[in-house]
Write an enzyme that holds these catalytic residues in place. Structure first.
Site, PDB file in Angstrom:
ATOM      1  N   SER A  46      -7.331 -30.835 -22.565  1.00 22.68           N
ATOM      2  CA  SER A  46      -8.440 -30.734 -21.911  1.00 22.68           C
ATOM      3  C   SER A  46      -8.653 -29.453 -21.263  1.00 22.68           C
ATOM      4  O   SER A  46      -8.268 -28.584 -21.232  1.00 22.68           O
ATOM      5  CB  SER A  46      -8.416 -31.735 -20.664  1.00 22.68           C
ATOM      6  OG  SER A  46      -9.010 -31.260 -19.780  1.00 22.68           O
ATOM      7  N   TYR A  57      -1.980 -33.593 -13.974  1.00 21.39           N
ATOM      8  CA  TYR A  57      -2.958 -33.567 -15.245  1.00 21.39           C
ATOM      9  C   TYR A  57      -3.289 -33.028 -16.308  1.00 21.39           C
ATOM     10  O   TYR A  57      -2.409 -32.895 -17.623  1.00 21.39           O
ATOM     11  CB  TYR A  57      -4.672 -34.652 -14.845  1.00 21.39           C
ATOM     12  CG  TYR A  57      -4.995 -34.520 -16.113  1.00 21.39           C
ATOM     13  CD1 TYR A  57      -4.926 -35.748 -16.476  1.00 21.39           C
ATOM     14  CD2 TYR A  57      -5.991 -33.708 -16.155  1.00 21.39           C
ATOM     15  CE1 TYR A  57      -5.157 -35.903 -17.742  1.00 21.39           C
ATOM     16  CE2 TYR A  57      -6.663 -34.045 -17.565  1.00 21.39           C
ATOM     17  CZ  TYR A  57      -6.587 -35.330 -18.232  1.00 21.39           C
ATOM     18  OH  TYR A  57      -7.647 -34.814 -19.621  1.00 21.39           O
TER      19      TYR A  57
END
Length: 344
Positions: A130, A155
């Site tokens: 990501s 995350y």
């Protein structure tokens, strides 16, 4: 023809990736646990489309990647040649509320994927990372060759951990591993928790949309078809050791092991308020905006340097936001029957 395992095949990117692979004539083994993080009905609808598209070439297993025994079973039974790992507990903000879900899926689950790849001599592992791993790095555009050591959410930290875990397995066991740093993916059949989707729902229902950091944000919005094109092109390019890698000046994008990191982004950050304006136009409805302060774990701007992707596979995302959002809005209005209740 390849037999490719796609984890998270009922998810947004996993679904589109599986559909493309099936169109290209490959066999696909899909894995998903169909959890309730967002509408399970949407996930089931995606799966049904894959089954209808290629009933003989698509196989689905409803399991959790955190279940070690089940993962061992499906790899042994289906014997994939390649793995595209898209399954994860997603969402920056949700990681502030439910951190243990991220450890279970993104850390334990990924370890199970790596162990299965090791046991079955997988030819190439591609896995989702990501843009959030860049965290507090403000050196724009983000390059794979920059440091990404300061993530701002759990995350993001789990995604950075995935990169390090994959590198260790590439080094120890020679598993060709390619990490893909996605930048704000959007499009039809998307995730309802993403801003563009939740904005659309609020706009058509006449509710305010929450605009963080007073709207002073930019995102490198990347259309889903461009993401999938990047994945497919990299599938046939397994990571290889870089003969020029220097341990005294280590480049984080490459390695002496068969390991590689790529950005997949549109290379054109768009102000959030411009994005909302285009969405309003495509939906044919104005948005009621509620301006709020910056959210914990968020960043002001994302901006992908895609020079390496373009050089190595001759492609980089380029779909204009106006075209991508028009396609999303068309799908959204059809899927949610927008306007039919009013007799339109």
């Amino acid at each position: 023809m390849k037999r490719i395992m796609v984890t998270g095949s009922a998810g947004f990117i996993g679904y589109h990736t599986a559909a493309r692979l099936l169109r290209d004539g490959h066999e696909v083994v899909g894995i998903d646990n169909l959890n309730a993080y967002y509408d399970v009905g949407l996930k089931q609808a995606r799966l049904q489309r894959l089954i209808d598209q290629s009933p003989d070439a698509f196989t689905f297993e409803r399991i959790s990647i955190a279940d070690r025994q089940q993962m061992e079973r499906v790899f042994k039974e289906h014997r994939p040649t390649h793995v595209i790992h898209m399954a994860a507990q997603a969402g920056v903000r949700h990681s502030l509320k439910e951190p243990h879900e991220y450890a279970e899926s993104n850390l334990v689950g990924f370890l199970n994927v790596l162990e299965s790849c090791r046991s079955h001599s997988i030819r190439h592992l591609l896995f989702a990372s990501s843009s959030s791993v860049y965290g507090s790095n403000e050196n724009l555009p983000y390059s794979e060759h920059h440091s990404a050591e300061h993530p701002l959410s759990l995350y993001a930290a789990t995604k950075k951990a995935n990169e390090m875990m994959a590198h260790s397995y590439a080094h120890l066991y020679g598993i060709p591993s390619t990490g893909l740093r996605f930048f704000t993916v959007y499009g039809p059949w998307g995730r309802p928790d993403m801003a563009y989707y939740s904005f659309a729902r609020a706009i058509v229902e006449g509710r305010p949309i929450q605009v963080y950091n007073q709207g002073r944000m930019k995102r490198d919005f990347t259309y889903i078809d461009d993401i999938v094109e990047g994945i497919v092109r990299l599938l046939d390019r397994p990571a290889v050791p870089d003969p020029d890698w220097d341990a005294e000046r280590p480049d984080p994008a490459v390695s002496s092991a068969p390991y590689r990191i790529y950005n997949i982004g549109n290379h054109e950050p768009v102000p959030l308020l411009d994005f909302i304006s285009i969405l309003e136009k495509e939906l044919g409805m104005p948005a009621v905006k509620e301006f709020l302060d910056m959210q914990s774990g968020d960043v002001v701007e994302t901006f992908a340097d895609t020079a390496d992707l373009r050089r190595d596979v001759g492609f980089a995302p380029s779909t204009p936001l106006e075209i991508g959002l028009a396609r999303f809005a068309e799908w959204f209005k059809t899927y949610h029957s927008v306007g039919k209740e009013a007799g339109k």
